[in-house]
Design an enzyme around this catalytic site. Sequence first.
Site, PDB file in Angstrom:
ATOM      1  N   LYS A 137     -11.121  68.067  17.588  1.00 29.67           N
ATOM      2  CA  LYS A 137     -11.970  69.035  17.955  1.00 29.67           C
ATOM      3  C   LYS A 137     -11.507  69.845  19.034  1.00 29.67           C
ATOM      4  O   LYS A 137     -11.729  71.131  19.363  1.00 29.67           O
ATOM      5  CB  LYS A 137     -13.716  68.072  18.565  1.00 29.67           C
ATOM      6  CG  LYS A 137     -13.470  67.728  16.979  1.00 29.67           C
ATOM      7  CD  LYS A 137     -14.677  67.004  16.828  1.00 29.67           C
ATOM      8  CE  LYS A 137     -15.249  66.949  15.615  1.00 29.67           C
ATOM      9  NZ  LYS A 137     -17.060  66.496  15.552  1.00 29.67           N
TER      10      LYS A 137
ATOM     11  N   ARG B  44     -22.119  71.499   9.109  1.00 26.55           N
ATOM     12  CA  ARG B  44     -23.382  72.361  10.062  1.00 26.55           C
ATOM     13  C   ARG B  44     -22.582  72.527  11.192  1.00 26.55           C
ATOM     14  O   ARG B  44     -23.111  73.594  11.907  1.00 26.55           O
ATOM     15  CB  ARG B  44     -24.289  70.882  10.526  1.00 26.55           C
ATOM     16  CG  ARG B  44     -23.230  69.240  10.784  1.00 26.55           C
ATOM     17  CD  ARG B  44     -24.083  68.795  11.004  1.00 26.55           C
ATOM     18  NE  ARG B  44     -23.624  67.795  11.838  1.00 26.55           N
ATOM     19  CZ  ARG B  44     -22.989  66.167  10.940  1.00 26.55           C
ATOM     20  NH1 ARG B  44     -22.536  66.856  10.216  1.00 26.55           N
ATOM     21  NH2 ARG B  44     -22.416  66.146  11.593  1.00 26.55           N
TER      22      ARG B  44
ATOM     23  N   CYS C 116     -27.099  60.701  12.912  1.00 20.45           N
ATOM     24  CA  CYS C 116     -26.548  61.982  12.501  1.00 20.45           C
ATOM     25  C   CYS C 116     -25.896  60.974  11.729  1.00 20.45           C
ATOM     26  O   CYS C 116     -26.160  61.076  10.179  1.00 20.45           O
ATOM     27  CB  CYS C 116     -25.841  62.924  12.754  1.00 20.45           C
ATOM     28  SG  CYS C 116     -27.197  64.223  13.608  1.00 20.45           S
TER      29      CYS C 116
ATOM     30  N   CYS D 250     -21.584  47.972   2.717  1.00 23.42           N
ATOM     31  CA  CYS D 250     -22.484  49.306   2.424  1.00 23.42           C
ATOM     32  C   CYS D 250     -21.286  50.415   3.161  1.00 23.42           C
ATOM     33  O   CYS D 250     -20.531  50.423   2.781  1.00 23.42           O
ATOM     34  CB  CYS D 250     -23.356  48.868   3.803  1.00 23.42           C
ATOM     35  SG  CYS D 250     -22.792  48.691   5.441  1.00 23.42           S
TER      36      CYS D 250
ATOM     37  N   ASP E  96     -14.774  65.925  23.754  1.00 25.75           N
ATOM     38  CA  ASP E  96     -14.581  65.812  22.451  1.00 25.75           C
ATOM     39  C   ASP E  96     -13.707  64.330  22.137  1.00 25.75           C
ATOM     40  O   ASP E  96     -11.971  64.863  22.169  1.00 25.75           O
ATOM     41  CB  ASP E  96     -15.010  65.644  21.396  1.00 25.75           C
ATOM     42  CG  ASP E  96     -15.919  65.648  20.378  1.00 25.75           C
ATOM     43  OD1 ASP E  96     -15.649  64.699  19.499  1.00 25.75           O
ATOM     44  OD2 ASP E  96     -16.875  66.127  19.883  1.00 25.75           O
TER      45      ASP E  96
ATOM     46  N   LEU F 288     -18.009  70.292   7.748  1.00 29.27           N
ATOM     47  CA  LEU F 288     -18.266  71.014   7.716  1.00 29.27           C
ATOM     48  C   LEU F 288     -19.890  71.758   7.708  1.00 29.27           C
ATOM     49  O   LEU F 288     -19.758  72.971   7.902  1.00 29.27           O
ATOM     50  CB  LEU F 288     -17.237  72.313   7.127  1.00 29.27           C
ATOM     51  CG  LEU F 288     -15.804  71.466   7.832  1.00 29.27           C
ATOM     52  CD1 LEU F 288     -14.584  71.953   6.794  1.00 29.27           C
ATOM     53  CD2 LEU F 288     -15.336  72.771   8.990  1.00 29.27           C
TER      54      LEU F 288
ATOM     55  N   ASN G  51     -25.107  59.858  21.098  1.00 27.61           N
ATOM     56  CA  ASN G  51     -25.406  58.537  20.924  1.00 27.61           C
ATOM     57  C   ASN G  51     -25.992  58.166  22.373  1.00 27.61           C
ATOM     58  O   ASN G  51     -25.851  58.909  22.882  1.00 27.61           O
ATOM     59  CB  ASN G  51     -23.745  57.813  20.841  1.00 27.61           C
ATOM     60  CG  ASN G  51     -23.093  57.974  21.605  1.00 27.61           C
ATOM     61  OD1 ASN G  51     -23.179  57.617  22.594  1.00 27.61           O
ATOM     62  ND2 ASN G  51     -22.052  59.520  20.988  1.00 27.61           N
TER      63      ASN G  51
END
Lengths: 79, 388
Positions: free
Chosen positions: B88, B75, B195, B345, B64, B73, B133
């Site tokens: 991570k 999930r 997500c 946005c 990662d 956090l 992705n």
Amino acid sequence: MKVNILYFAQISEKLGFSKEEFEIPDNMGSDALVEKLKVKYPELNELEFAVSVNQILVKADTDLEEGFEIALLPPFAGG
Amino acid sequence: MSDIKFSKEELERYSRHLIIPEFNIEGQRKLKAARVLVIGTGGLGAPLLQYLSAAGVGTIGIVDFDVVEDSNLQRQVLFTQADIGRPKVEAAKERIEAQNPHIKIKTYNTTFTSENAIEITSNYDVIADGTDNFPTRYLVNDLSVLLKVPNVYASIFRFEGQVTVFNYEDAHGNTGPNYRDLFPEPPPPGLVPSCAEGGVIGVLPGILGSLQANEVIKVITGVGDNLSGRLFLFDALNFETRTLKIEKDPDNPLNGKNPTITELIDYEQFCGLGIEKKVEREDVKGIDVATLKTWLEGAEDIQLIDVREPYEYDIVNINGQLIPQNDVLEHVDEISSDYKVVVHCRSGKRSADVIELLQDKYGFTNLYNLEGGILDWADKIDTSLPKY
């Protein structure tokens, strides 16, 4: 004849429901059904999806019978 | 396998496996000898890493490039509050080593790309794909076929998940389908929200990642029937499940009758992401958050339009006029054509799409995209604002 259609993920969100019973002509196959659904729900034209007939993913046109389950399955990549 | 030995501590630790008749010490030896590469340490990676390490997989690689953020956090139960800002892979290694000191952990704190994928993966027997992705999904799939390693796959979206085992060679030497038998080509960029854009219910990756860990263990030990050739679907919202049969496609570009892909390609390009960025830069005028701050504080009239959804506006806003992306054409009369209009946005992608649409359809020339969106504003201008 009647068939059952399942919509997954983004498709069910766009349509606002995840399944429906659908009346089709007796000789209609899976390709023609998908085309018919695209006319009824133009949103489907913007989405990519795989199609399954009775829990088997199909690439080619497949014969349908009364009560068959057809699922439209868009890809998603979240992790 | 009989040369794999266990200490007294290990035998005690794994005793609940050893007393399952069809699993027994042979299954445990296979786990200890196995090398599993977990790609992505997100929602799926959390249960995957925890259960694979607890089960006694001998060598686990973790890939990662990211650091732990607050929004993980909800999930990613592998991480704690104290891990925020840490790489991570580092936080994950520390946590699973504390859970099981009898296994080896290797970390790769890097983006997984066509350049480093083969070198990293060549040391592993099984891949578990927990990425988020399409470019990496296709990279991992093609890699698993080219290197002939099984790819235990799961993916999630809001309330739904899928699990299967791709490219699995059974005892008779027959290899099962892969991702391109299901979806030969990726969807056009921007069509499927991630997500981060689409949201995900926190417990969902816990369920799917646990199923994925179970399939990894079955692939390694040969116990039971794994999901090769079958795609398991789970809808947590309506509690519906289906298991669809996947067949190999003779037109599969990787390993069909006439393969056209014989090595790893540029997956960003293949998924259209590289091209899209260029187009956006040419057509859409962008400003950074510092420029917007100067404009807002200046004497000139500025219209600030927020094209996110109302539920996002409720989380955080910077007093823009809320016109959600899909409603823009109905409210086009509210958009000024006289003075500068800044459209924003969350991250700058949807606003760029809106500007492109308005320019094409109505010929606006006074629209500016806020690059980096409200996230960048919260990073650089007003750090009291929450990021989501």
